[in-house]
Scaffold this active site. Structure first.
Site, PDB file in Angstrom:
ATOM      1  N   SER A   1      36.709   5.812  31.754  1.00 43.01           N
ATOM      2  CA  SER A   1      35.960   7.063  31.700  1.00 43.01           C
ATOM      3  C   SER A   1      36.387   7.948  30.532  1.00 43.01           C
ATOM      4  CB  SER A   1      36.142   7.851  33.008  1.00 43.01           C
ATOM      5  OG  SER A   1      35.498   7.213  34.075  1.00 43.01           O
ATOM      6  N   GLN A   2      35.483   8.817  30.145  1.00 38.28           N
ATOM      7  CA  GLN A   2      35.764   9.845  29.144  1.00 38.28           C
ATOM      8  C   GLN A   2      36.944  10.688  29.645  1.00 38.28           C
ATOM      9  OE1 GLN A   2      32.327  12.298  28.647  1.00 38.28           O
ATOM     10  NE2 GLN A   2      33.344  13.785  27.325  1.00 38.28           N
TER      11      GLN A   2
END
Length: 218
Positions: free
Chosen positions: A67-68
């Site tokens: 994920s970011q």
């Protein structure tokens, strides 16, 4: 075999990353410190090493992503993790989020349905820094009833609906953070178990996650 080197350049890029997510609204100093302390490039293929500290998601195989960093920080901040709390994580992936929780001194039980990713994480040397992490191969929709109840539950994939089995594994007073919705955009929810059959729901920002799937993929 991958070599684990965390030099001044990477540490500097990590500080810049922390500054950027702070500007986007992350205020929990413990969460920011955790992001700063964990070498994100360790969790990525060497092909992505030079851009590991850009605030975006990257593929990790099997149709999954790491994920970011902003998203990781956002979910973790909403979860309000305290030291030694028992946390169930749905979707181990690269184990980056797991290690962020470990950095916060949580006792983490994390489930991955993709056998290949699960096997890779088991061999991942960096995770040994966090002895409070426990890894399981299984169906996230089922949770881990044997180890329930949990103080907190974190879901790192998009659920089309709130899984009732996960709600039942929350302690009274416990919280679950989960992105809910079909399509490309989901709403981030925080659900608190107020009483045995009473749950309070808070709605936060929109995000985009890979879908949460049922079963195990061998």
């Amino acid at each position: 075999m991958k070599r684990y080197i965390d030099d001044y350049k990477q540490k500097g890029l990590r500080r810049q990353l922390v500054d950027s997510i702070k500007q986007k609204g992350i205020t929990d100093e413990n969460v920011l410190a955790a992001i700063n302390n964990i070498p994100r490039h360790y969790f990525l293929d060497t092909a992505f090493e030079s851009i590991a500290y850009e605030d975006r998601a990257f593929p990790i195989g099997e149709g999954q992503t790491i994920s970011q960093p902003y998203t990781v920080a956002y979910q973790t901040q909403l979860l309000e993790v305290k030291s030694f709390e028992k946390v169930l994580e749905i979707g181990t992936g690269s184990a980056y989020q797991s290690c962020v929780l470990g950095e916060l001194k949580a006792n983490v039980y994390t489930i991955e349905r993709q056998k290949k990713l699960f096997d890779e994480v088991k061999k991942f040397a960096f995770k040994s820094k966090y002895p409070t992490l426990r890894f399981f191969y299984g169906d996230g929709y089922e949770g881990l009833p044997t180890y329930a109840p949990f103080d907190k539950i974190l879901v790192t994939a998009a659920a089309p609906h709130i899984p009732q089995k996960l709600l039942s594994q929350l302690k009274i007073g416990g919280k679950m953070v989960i992105p809910v919705g079909g399509g490309n955009v989901q709403r981030m929810l925080r659900i608190t178990r107020v009483a045995e059959n009473d749950f309070a729901e808070e709605v936060f920002d929109n995000f985009s996650f890979v879908p949460m799937l049922t079963g195990k993929n061998s």
